[in-house]
Structures are given as structure tokens and as C-alpha cells.
Design a protein around this motif. Structure first.
Motif, PDB file in Angstrom:
ATOM      1  N   ILE A  58      52.855  43.532  37.255  1.00  0.00           N
ATOM      2  CA  ILE A  58      52.597  42.082  37.153  1.00  0.00           C
ATOM      3  C   ILE A  58      52.094  41.522  38.465  1.00  0.00           C
ATOM      4  CG2 ILE A  58      53.760  39.900  36.396  1.00  0.00           C
ATOM      5  CD1 ILE A  58      55.521  41.590  34.625  1.00  0.00           C
ATOM      6  N   ALA A  59      52.872  41.730  39.524  1.00  0.00           N
ATOM      7  CA  ALA A  59      52.501  41.098  40.916  1.00  0.00           C
ATOM      8  C   ALA A  59      51.343  41.607  41.331  1.00  0.00           C
ATOM      9  CB  ALA A  59      53.603  41.540  41.885  1.00  0.00           C
ATOM     10  N   THR A  60      50.996  42.886  41.106  1.00  0.00           N
ATOM     11  CA  THR A  60      49.675  43.313  41.533  1.00  0.00           C
ATOM     12  C   THR A  60      48.467  42.766  40.771  1.00  0.00           C
ATOM     13  OG1 THR A  60      50.613  45.282  42.209  1.00  0.00           O
ATOM     14  CG2 THR A  60      48.205  45.575  42.273  1.00  0.00           C
ATOM     15  N   GLU A  61      48.435  42.886  39.432  1.00  0.00           N
ATOM     16  CA  GLU A  61      47.390  42.351  38.757  1.00  0.00           C
ATOM     17  C   GLU A  61      47.299  40.907  38.780  1.00  0.00           C
ATOM     18  OE1 GLU A  61      44.936  44.170  37.213  1.00  0.00           O
ATOM     19  OE2 GLU A  61      45.962  45.833  38.187  1.00  0.00           O
ATOM     20  N   LEU A  62      48.189  40.015  38.665  1.00  0.00           N
ATOM     21  CA  LEU A  62      48.287  38.778  38.743  1.00  0.00           C
ATOM     22  C   LEU A  62      48.031  38.110  40.237  1.00  0.00           C
ATOM     23  CD1 LEU A  62      50.609  37.963  35.924  1.00  0.00           C
ATOM     24  CD2 LEU A  62      47.917  38.178  35.953  1.00  0.00           C
ATOM     25  N   ALA A  63      48.172  39.061  41.176  1.00  0.00           N
ATOM     26  CA  ALA A  63      48.182  38.584  42.621  1.00  0.00           C
ATOM     27  C   ALA A  63      49.484  37.707  42.929  1.00  0.00           C
ATOM     28  CB  ALA A  63      46.821  38.037  43.377  1.00  0.00           C
ATOM     29  N   ILE A  64      50.472  37.894  42.373  1.00  0.00           N
ATOM     30  CA  ILE A  64      51.680  36.816  42.578  1.00  0.00           C
ATOM     31  C   ILE A  64      52.620  37.509  43.365  1.00  0.00           C
ATOM     32  CG2 ILE A  64      53.361  35.808  41.309  1.00  0.00           C
ATOM     33  CD1 ILE A  64      50.617  34.862  40.566  1.00  0.00           C
ATOM     34  N   ASN A  65      53.394  36.799  44.164  1.00  0.00           N
ATOM     35  CA  ASN A  65      54.543  37.341  45.167  1.00  0.00           C
ATOM     36  C   ASN A  65      55.866  37.977  44.350  1.00  0.00           C
ATOM     37  OD1 ASN A  65      57.307  36.628  46.076  1.00  0.00           O
ATOM     38  ND2 ASN A  65      56.277  36.167  47.820  1.00  0.00           N
ATOM     39  N   LYS A  66      56.045  39.100  44.609  1.00  0.00           N
ATOM     40  CA  LYS A  66      56.988  39.810  43.889  1.00  0.00           C
ATOM     41  C   LYS A  66      58.337  38.984  43.840  1.00  0.00           C
ATOM     42  CE  LYS A  66      55.943  44.083  45.973  1.00  0.00           C
ATOM     43  NZ  LYS A  66      56.281  45.240  46.969  1.00  0.00           N
ATOM     44  N   GLY A  67      58.735  38.434  44.766  1.00  0.00           N
ATOM     45  CA  GLY A  67      59.898  37.559  44.570  1.00  0.00           C
ATOM     46  C   GLY A  67      59.843  36.645  43.183  1.00  0.00           C
ATOM     47  N   LEU A  68      58.742  35.850  43.281  1.00  0.00           N
ATOM     48  CA  LEU A  68      58.384  34.943  41.919  1.00  0.00           C
ATOM     49  C   LEU A  68      58.332  35.784  40.876  1.00  0.00           C
ATOM     50  CD1 LEU A  68      57.538  32.197  41.156  1.00  0.00           C
ATOM     51  CD2 LEU A  68      55.379  32.681  41.395  1.00  0.00           C
ATOM     52  N   VAL A  69      57.781  36.772  40.797  1.00  0.00           N
ATOM     53  CA  VAL A  69      57.929  37.657  39.616  1.00  0.00           C
ATOM     54  C   VAL A  69      59.176  38.070  39.208  1.00  0.00           C
ATOM     55  CG1 VAL A  69      57.094  39.728  38.528  1.00  0.00           C
ATOM     56  CG2 VAL A  69      55.365  38.550  39.931  1.00  0.00           C
ATOM     57  N   THR A  71      28.000  36.333  30.609  1.00  0.00           N
ATOM     58  CA  THR A  71      27.599  36.756  32.047  1.00  0.00           C
ATOM     59  C   THR A  71      28.723  36.196  32.948  1.00  0.00           C
ATOM     60  OG1 THR A  71      25.213  36.477  31.384  1.00  0.00           O
ATOM     61  CG2 THR A  71      25.884  35.923  33.728  1.00  0.00           C
ATOM     62  N   ILE A  72      29.309  35.012  32.895  1.00  0.00           N
ATOM     63  CA  ILE A  72      30.075  34.161  33.621  1.00  0.00           C
ATOM     64  C   ILE A  72      31.325  35.369  33.747  1.00  0.00           C
ATOM     65  CG2 ILE A  72      31.897  32.409  33.956  1.00  0.00           C
ATOM     66  CD1 ILE A  72      29.633  30.686  32.748  1.00  0.00           C
ATOM     67  N   TYR A  73      31.869  35.827  32.439  1.00  0.00           N
ATOM     68  CA  TYR A  73      33.120  36.993  32.304  1.00  0.00           C
ATOM     69  C   TYR A  73      32.706  38.050  33.142  1.00  0.00           C
ATOM     70  CZ  TYR A  73      36.489  39.777  30.274  1.00  0.00           C
ATOM     71  OH  TYR A  73      37.541  40.586  30.322  1.00  0.00           O
ATOM     72  N   THR A  74      31.700  38.652  32.862  1.00  0.00           N
ATOM     73  CA  THR A  74      31.107  39.800  33.557  1.00  0.00           C
ATOM     74  C   THR A  74      31.280  39.533  35.356  1.00  0.00           C
ATOM     75  OG1 THR A  74      29.785  40.694  31.770  1.00  0.00           O
ATOM     76  CG2 THR A  74      29.390  41.647  34.183  1.00  0.00           C
ATOM     77  N   HIS A  75      30.762  38.499  35.752  1.00  0.00           N
ATOM     78  CA  HIS A  75      30.644  38.280  37.001  1.00  0.00           C
ATOM     79  C   HIS A  75      32.201  38.141  37.616  1.00  0.00           C
ATOM     80  CE1 HIS A  75      26.749  38.504  38.182  1.00  0.00           C
ATOM     81  NE2 HIS A  75      26.392  37.423  37.083  1.00  0.00           N
ATOM     82  N   LEU A  76      32.995  37.071  37.104  1.00  0.00           N
ATOM     83  CA  LEU A  76      34.350  36.947  37.308  1.00  0.00           C
ATOM     84  C   LEU A  76      35.177  38.270  37.340  1.00  0.00           C
ATOM     85  CD1 LEU A  76      35.038  33.517  35.565  1.00  0.00           C
ATOM     86  CD2 LEU A  76      35.033  33.837  38.116  1.00  0.00           C
ATOM     87  N   ALA A  77      35.054  39.249  36.503  1.00  0.00           N
ATOM     88  CA  ALA A  77      35.675  40.342  36.266  1.00  0.00           C
ATOM     89  C   ALA A  77      35.519  41.236  37.468  1.00  0.00           C
ATOM     90  CB  ALA A  77      35.517  40.924  34.978  1.00  0.00           C
ATOM     91  N   ALA A  78      34.069  41.262  38.012  1.00  0.00           N
ATOM     92  CA  ALA A  78      33.690  42.062  38.655  1.00  0.00           C
ATOM     93  C   ALA A  78      34.076  41.356  40.254  1.00  0.00           C
ATOM     94  CB  ALA A  78      32.207  42.151  39.066  1.00  0.00           C
ATOM     95  N   TRP A  79      33.954  40.382  40.417  1.00  0.00           N
ATOM     96  CA  TRP A  79      34.696  39.615  41.647  1.00  0.00           C
ATOM     97  C   TRP A  79      35.846  39.709  41.793  1.00  0.00           C
ATOM     98  CZ3 TRP A  79      31.788  34.360  40.356  1.00  0.00           C
ATOM     99  CH2 TRP A  79      30.304  34.596  40.494  1.00  0.00           C
ATOM    100  N   SER A  80      36.645  39.826  40.775  1.00  0.00           N
ATOM    101  CA  SER A  80      38.038  39.968  40.860  1.00  0.00           C
ATOM    102  C   SER A  80      38.448  41.221  41.304  1.00  0.00           C
ATOM    103  CB  SER A  80      38.727  39.657  39.436  1.00  0.00           C
ATOM    104  OG  SER A  80      40.076  39.615  39.499  1.00  0.00           O
ATOM    105  N   GLU A  81      37.876  42.350  40.676  1.00  0.00           N
ATOM    106  CA  GLU A  81      38.028  43.819  41.289  1.00  0.00           C
ATOM    107  C   GLU A  81      37.607  43.767  42.594  1.00  0.00           C
ATOM    108  OE1 GLU A  81      39.365  46.357  39.750  1.00  0.00           O
ATOM    109  OE2 GLU A  81      40.036  45.066  38.317  1.00  0.00           O
ATOM    110  N   GLN A  82      36.591  43.374  42.915  1.00  0.00           N
ATOM    111  CA  GLN A  82      36.478  43.539  44.418  1.00  0.00           C
ATOM    112  C   GLN A  82      37.237  42.929  45.288  1.00  0.00           C
ATOM    113  OE1 GLN A  82      32.129  42.054  44.643  1.00  0.00           O
ATOM    114  NE2 GLN A  82      31.263  43.420  43.304  1.00  0.00           N
ATOM    115  N   ALA A  83      37.670  41.664  44.926  1.00  0.00           N
ATOM    116  CA  ALA A  83      38.543  41.012  45.650  1.00  0.00           C
ATOM    117  C   ALA A  83      39.878  41.686  46.078  1.00  0.00           C
ATOM    118  CB  ALA A  83      38.842  39.533  45.255  1.00  0.00           C
ATOM    119  N   LYS A  84      40.324  42.800  45.083  1.00  0.00           N
ATOM    120  CA  LYS A  84      41.562  43.298  45.214  1.00  0.00           C
ATOM    121  C   LYS A  84      41.588  44.237  46.544  1.00  0.00           C
ATOM    122  CE  LYS A  84      42.371  44.113  40.404  1.00  0.00           C
ATOM    123  NZ  LYS A  84      42.770  45.135  39.129  1.00  0.00           N
ATOM    124  N   ARG A  85      40.427  44.346  47.100  1.00  0.00           N
ATOM    125  CA  ARG A  85      40.480  44.998  48.493  1.00  0.00           C
ATOM    126  C   ARG A  85      41.043  44.373  49.469  1.00  0.00           C
ATOM    127  NH1 ARG A  85      33.808  45.666  49.048  1.00  0.00           N
ATOM    128  NH2 ARG A  85      34.261  43.467  48.424  1.00  0.00           N
TER     129      ARG A  85
END
Length: 144
Positions: A52-63, A125-139
Motif C-alpha cells: 500500500i505504501a509503495t503503490e500509493l506513495a504514502i508514508n508507512k507510518g500513516l498506512v 490518452t490522458i489515462y495512458t500518459h498519467l499511468a506511464a508518468w506514474s510508473e516513471q516517477a517510481k524511480r
């Protein structure tokens, strides 16, 4: 194009949706933040707090705090893994499944208001771009 405005728009959309969700949610112990956790659990269960913390980019303590709140309210269960006692599996209860349905309906109604005149092609188109950007931001997670 001023690229900094992209972040401003995304941030403003998020905050406005959080405010609207808080206003529209009437489920006990559910707020705009943990509603997203509950939806994630409902969709991918069983999951771990780390997922949950990883996929939603949330602090583990909050989770962890929100999982305790959701469990006490009867929306989720946490079960230790039989083979690895460091792992706890989280899944929704029937009350959690019902809450997910309500949350999805509220979110859909809000998005319908915002996206009402947007074509299906543009949405895809927006969905595809947002999904791709989200994956790239995981770096960025790995650079910590």
C-alpha cells in the motif's frame, strides 16, 4: 509551456477532490485519505502495508495508523502470514466491500462533474500518459 503548472494543476485537482470526498463521505471512520487505501485493498487484496505504501506513495507510518483505524471500524482484517511472521496480509471485510462501492460511486460522480465534456478518446490518452508518468516517477522512490 510552463511545466511547473502541470504539478500545480495535478496538486490542485488532488486537494479539491480530497475536500469534496471529505464533504461527501458519511461512512464511519472513513476519510478521503483512507478511502483510497480501502479502494486499493479492495482491488488488490490480499496486500501488505508495504505494498500500500509503495503503490500509493504514502508514508508507512500513516498506512499503519490508517490500517488500525480501518480494522477497528470493521472494514479490513489483518492476518499474519503462516510462513513469514514479518508479513501481515490485509483484505476487506463485507463492510469494507460495501464501503468501497460507496466510495467508487462518490468518486465517479465527482469525476463525471469534472470530465463531463471530455471525449472518451481524450480520456484514454490522458489515462495512458498519467499511468506511464506514474510508473516513471517510481524511480524517485529508489533514490532515497
Amino acid at each position: 509551456m510552463d511545466i511547473t503548472k502541470l504539478g500545480k494543476f495535478i496538486g490542485a485537482l488532488h486537494r479539491r477532490f480530497q475536500i469534496a470526498m471529505t464533504h461527501d463521505l458519511t461512512l464511519p471512520e472513513i476519510n478521503a485519505s483512507n478511502a483510497n487505501f480501502l479502494l486499493f485493498i479492495g482491488e488488490y487484496a490480499p496486500v501488505t502495508a508495504k505494498q500500500i505504501a509503495t503503490e500509493l506513495a504514502i508514508n508507512k507510518g500513516l498506512v499503519s495508523r490508517e490500517m488500525t483505524r480501518l480494522e477497528k471500524a470493521g472494514y479490513i482484517t489483518r492476518t499474519p502470514d503462516d510462513t513469514d511472521h514479518r508479513t501481515t496480509w490485509i483484505k476487506t471485510t463485507p463492510a469494507g466491500d460495501q464501503a468501497c462501492t460507496t466510495i467508487r460511486q462518490i468518486k465517479q460522480a465527482l469525476w463525471d462533474q469534472v470530465l463531463g465534456d471530455t471525449s472518451e478518446t481524450d480520456l484514454a490518452t490522458i489515462y495512458t500518459h498519467l499511468a506511464a508518468w506514474s510508473e516513471q516517477a517510481k524511480r524517485f522512490d529508489q533514490s532515497k
